[in-house]
Write a protein that holds these residues in place. Structure first.
Motif, PDB file in Angstrom:
ATOM      1  N   GLY A 297       0.811  -1.227   0.000  1.00  0.00           N
ATOM      2  CA  GLY A 297       0.000   0.000   0.000  1.00  0.00           C
ATOM      3  C   GLY A 297       0.834   1.262   0.000  1.00  0.00           C
ATOM      4  N   GLY A 298       0.175   2.401  -0.164  1.00  0.00           N
ATOM      5  CA  GLY A 298       0.835   3.710  -0.121  1.00  0.00           C
ATOM      6  C   GLY A 298       1.840   3.861  -1.249  1.00  0.00           C
ATOM      7  N   ALA A 299       2.901   4.623  -0.998  1.00  0.00           N
ATOM      8  CA  ALA A 299       3.892   4.888  -2.056  1.00  0.00           C
ATOM      9  C   ALA A 299       4.909   3.754  -2.173  1.00  0.00           C
ATOM     10  N   THR A 300       4.636   2.650  -1.491  1.00  0.00           N
ATOM     11  CA  THR A 300       5.548   1.502  -1.563  1.00  0.00           C
ATOM     12  C   THR A 300       5.451   0.835  -2.940  1.00  0.00           C
ATOM     13  N   ASN A 301       6.562   0.354  -3.426  1.00  0.00           N
ATOM     14  CA  ASN A 301       6.621  -0.401  -4.690  1.00  0.00           C
ATOM     15  C   ASN A 301       7.026  -1.833  -4.378  1.00  0.00           C
ATOM     16  N   ALA A 302       6.804  -2.713  -5.335  1.00  0.00           N
ATOM     17  CA  ALA A 302       7.220  -4.113  -5.175  1.00  0.00           C
ATOM     18  C   ALA A 302       7.492  -4.694  -6.542  1.00  0.00           C
ATOM     19  N   MET A 303       8.450  -5.595  -6.601  1.00  0.00           N
ATOM     20  CA  MET A 303       8.759  -6.227  -7.880  1.00  0.00           C
ATOM     21  C   MET A 303       9.060  -7.700  -7.638  1.00  0.00           C
ATOM     22  N   THR A 304       8.359  -8.547  -8.362  1.00  0.00           N
ATOM     23  CA  THR A 304       8.632  -9.982  -8.308  1.00  0.00           C
ATOM     24  C   THR A 304       9.442 -10.345  -9.545  1.00  0.00           C
ATOM     25  N   ILE A 305      10.615 -10.933  -9.295  1.00  0.00           N
ATOM     26  CA  ILE A 305      11.543 -11.291 -10.369  1.00  0.00           C
ATOM     27  C   ILE A 305      11.508 -12.806 -10.506  1.00  0.00           C
ATOM     28  N   THR A 306      11.168 -13.286 -11.686  1.00  0.00           N
ATOM     29  CA  THR A 306      11.129 -14.740 -11.900  1.00  0.00           C
ATOM     30  C   THR A 306      12.441 -15.177 -12.535  1.00  0.00           C
ATOM     31  N   THR A 307      13.148 -16.043 -11.825  1.00  0.00           N
ATOM     32  CA  THR A 307      14.482 -16.471 -12.271  1.00  0.00           C
ATOM     33  C   THR A 307      14.501 -17.986 -12.497  1.00  0.00           C
ATOM     34  N   ASP A 308      15.518 -18.445 -13.224  1.00  0.00           N
ATOM     35  CA  ASP A 308      15.653 -19.887 -13.423  1.00  0.00           C
ATOM     36  C   ASP A 308      16.175 -20.571 -12.163  1.00  0.00           C
ATOM     37  N   ALA A 309      17.137 -19.962 -11.503  1.00  0.00           N
ATOM     38  CA  ALA A 309      17.824 -20.642 -10.406  1.00  0.00           C
ATOM     39  C   ALA A 309      17.042 -20.614  -9.098  1.00  0.00           C
ATOM     40  N   LEU A 310      16.310 -19.520  -8.852  1.00  0.00           N
ATOM     41  CA  LEU A 310      15.682 -19.346  -7.545  1.00  0.00           C
ATOM     42  C   LEU A 310      14.161 -19.363  -7.588  1.00  0.00           C
ATOM     43  N   GLY A 311      13.573 -19.415  -8.776  1.00  0.00           N
ATOM     44  CA  GLY A 311      12.132 -19.193  -8.851  1.00  0.00           C
ATOM     45  C   GLY A 311      11.870 -17.713  -8.629  1.00  0.00           C
ATOM     46  N   GLU A 312      10.861 -17.399  -7.824  1.00  0.00           N
ATOM     47  CA  GLU A 312      10.491 -15.993  -7.658  1.00  0.00           C
ATOM     48  C   GLU A 312      11.206 -15.331  -6.481  1.00  0.00           C
ATOM     49  N   VAL A 313      11.708 -14.119  -6.746  1.00  0.00           N
ATOM     50  CA  VAL A 313      12.306 -13.294  -5.692  1.00  0.00           C
ATOM     51  C   VAL A 313      11.535 -11.978  -5.707  1.00  0.00           C
ATOM     52  N   THR A 314      11.066 -11.526  -4.541  1.00  0.00           N
ATOM     53  CA  THR A 314      10.300 -10.273  -4.500  1.00  0.00           C
ATOM     54  C   THR A 314      11.013  -9.253  -3.632  1.00  0.00           C
ATOM     55  N   ILE A 315      11.120  -8.041  -4.129  1.00  0.00           N
ATOM     56  CA  ILE A 315      11.700  -6.946  -3.340  1.00  0.00           C
ATOM     57  C   ILE A 315      10.613  -5.876  -3.163  1.00  0.00           C
ATOM     58  N   ILE A 316      10.470  -5.414  -1.926  1.00  0.00           N
ATOM     59  CA  ILE A 316       9.435  -4.434  -1.590  1.00  0.00           C
ATOM     60  C   ILE A 316      10.106  -3.261  -0.872  1.00  0.00           C
ATOM     61  N   GLY A 317       9.754  -2.041  -1.242  1.00  0.00           N
ATOM     62  CA  GLY A 317      10.330  -0.894  -0.543  1.00  0.00           C
ATOM     63  C   GLY A 317       9.815   0.403  -1.122  1.00  0.00           C
TER      64      GLY A 317
END
Ligand code: HSE
Length: 340
Positions: A297-317
Motif C-alpha cells: 500500500g501507499g507509495a511503496t513499490n514491489a517487484m517480483t523477479i522470476t528467475t531460473d535458479a531461484l524461482g520468484e524473488v520479490t523486493i518491496i520498498g
C-alpha cells in the motif's frame, strides 16, 4: 569527490540533506568525503565555487525561495550546459525533471558530462528509457561510471540486486508495482478519499512527477518497465512500443465494487521474454486481496523477479519520495567511491 548538481528539486535536496546528516557516519564507515562545487537549477538559480559551496546554506536559501544566482559565488549565473562545460567536478548528479517523450534536457546533460570525463548518477527516467544503450556505451568507452539506481523503485535497490546479487540467474519475467503516486492514490481511495484529494496529497508528499499526468496515465511506470526491458533484458524497446494504461478510468465506485469481491486495483508493470522477444506493459489489474502485491500500500513499490535458479524473488520498498530517492543517488556515489 567533487559533486555537481544539475537539477536541485526534491531529489537533489533530499540527497543534500542526507549528505549533511550523514557526513561523519559516511566518513567513519567508508572514508567518504564529498564536496558540492556546483549547483545549477532552471528555477532555483546556480552557484559554483571550486573550493566547495556551503551546502547547508544552499539548502536554506532554496528553502526561503531565494535564488542561488544572487549568492556570492564564482560563475554565479551558469545555466546547466555552461556549468557542465566549465565546472571542475568528478561526478555530475542529473536530477532535473523527467521528460519521457524526449528525454531532454537530461540526456544532453549526461552526454556532455560523460564527454568531459565526469562520472554520472541520475534518477532521471527519460534518458534511460530512451537512450540507455548509447549512454552506457559512452560511459564504458570513457572508463566512467554511469549509475541510475533511483530511476526504478527510488532508493530500493532493485537494479543493484539484479546486477550484483542475482548475477548468474537468468531472469524470465519481472512484474510489480512501480509507481508510488498511483499506488498511494489507489490506497487512499480504498480508505474513502476522493481521487483529487489523494493526488494533491501525493504531490505534497513529493511522490508525483512535476506534471502528475505522467504518473496517473501510466507513463512513469512505462518509462520504468522500458528501462528494465533495456538494461536487464538487453532489449531495444522505446516507451511507445508497449501498451500503457493508467488509473484515471478507475472510479471510487469501481474500488468499492472490487473490495466487495475481495479484490484490489493495482497498477502493474510487467516485462517478460518469450520466443518472440522482450515485451513490456503497464495496466491496472484487479488482484485478489490475498495476492502478495495486493498488500503493498501507499507509495511503496514491489517487484517480483522470476528467475531460473531461484524461482520468484520479490523486493518491496519505497518507490518515491524526497529522501527515498535522494538515497539512491547517495548509494550510487558510494558505489563510485568504492570503485575509484
Ligand atoms: N513519480 C514517481 C512515482 C517518482 O510516483 O513513483 C519515482 O519515480
Amino acid at each position: 569527490m567533487r559533486l555537481l548538481f544539475i537539477g536541485f528539486g526534491t531529489v537533489g535536496q533530499g540527497l543534500s540533506e542526507l549528505l549533511l546528516e550523514k557526513r561523519d557516519e559516511l566518513a567513519a564507515s567508508y572514508g567518504f568525503d564529498a564536496v558540492v562545487v556546483g549547483i545549477s537549477d532552471m528555477l532555483k538559480g546556480s552557484a559554483y565555487d571550486p573550493d566547495g559551496l556551503d551546502l547547508a546554506a544552499a539548502l536554506a536559501r532554496v528553502g526561503r525561495g531565494e535564488s542561488l544566482s544572487d549568492w556570492p559565488s564564482v560563475g554565479r549565473s551558469w545555466d546547466a550546459p555552461t556549468m557542465i562545460a566549465e565546472a571542475e567536478a568528478d561526478v555530475m548528479l542529473e536530477a532535473t525533471y523527467t521528460d519521457i517523450s524526449t528525454g531532454q534536457p537530461a540526456t544532453d546533460h549526461i552526454r556532455a558530462a560523460l564527454e568531459r570525463g565526469m562520472h554520472v548518477t541520475t534518477t532521471n527516467k527519460g534518458p534511460l528509457a530512451l537512450h540507455s544503450r548509447e549512454l552506457i556505451e559512452s560511459a564504458r568507452k570513457g572508463g566512467l561510471q554511469f549509475l541510475y539506481e533511483g530511476t526504478v523503485m527510488a532508493g530500493t535497490p532493485l537494479l543493484n540486486l539484479i546486477r550484483e546479487t542475482l548475477a548468474g540467474a537468468a531472469i524470465h519475467e519481472m512484474r510489480g508495482i512501480l509507481n508510488g503516486t498511483t499506488n498511494y492514490i489507489l490506497t487512499q481511495m480504498e480508505g474513502g478519499m476522493d481521487y483529487a484529494a489523494a493526488l494533491a496529497q501525493a504531490q505534497q508528499l513529493g511522490y508525483a512527477e512535476a506534471v502528475p499526468d505522467a504518473d496517473v496515465l501510466g507513463w512513469d511506470a512505462l518509462a520504468k518497465v522500458t528501462i528494465l526491458a533495456n538494461v536487464v533484458f538487453g532489449a531495444g524497446l522505446k516507451p511507445s512500443d508497449s501498451p500503457c494504461q493508467g488509473i484515471t478510468e478507475i472510479s471510487s465506485a469501481d474500488i468499492v465494487r472490487a473490495a466487495a469481491d475481495g479484490q484490489r486495483y493495482k497498477l502493474i508493470g510487467r516485462v517478460w521474454r518469450d520466443g518472440a522477444g522482450v515485451h513490456a506493459s503497464v495496466a491496472p489489474q484487479r488482484l485478489p486481496s490475498t495476492h502478495p502485491l495486493a498488500g503493498v500500500g501507499g507509495a511503496t513499490n514491489a517487484m517480483t523477479i522470476t528467475t531460473d535458479a531461484l524461482g520468484e524473488v520479490t523486493i518491496i520498498g519505497p518507490g518515491a519520495g524526497r529522501r527515498q530517492t535522494g538515497f539512491a543517488l547517495l548509494n550510487d556515489l558510494l558505489t563510485m567511491w568504492r570503485h575509484s
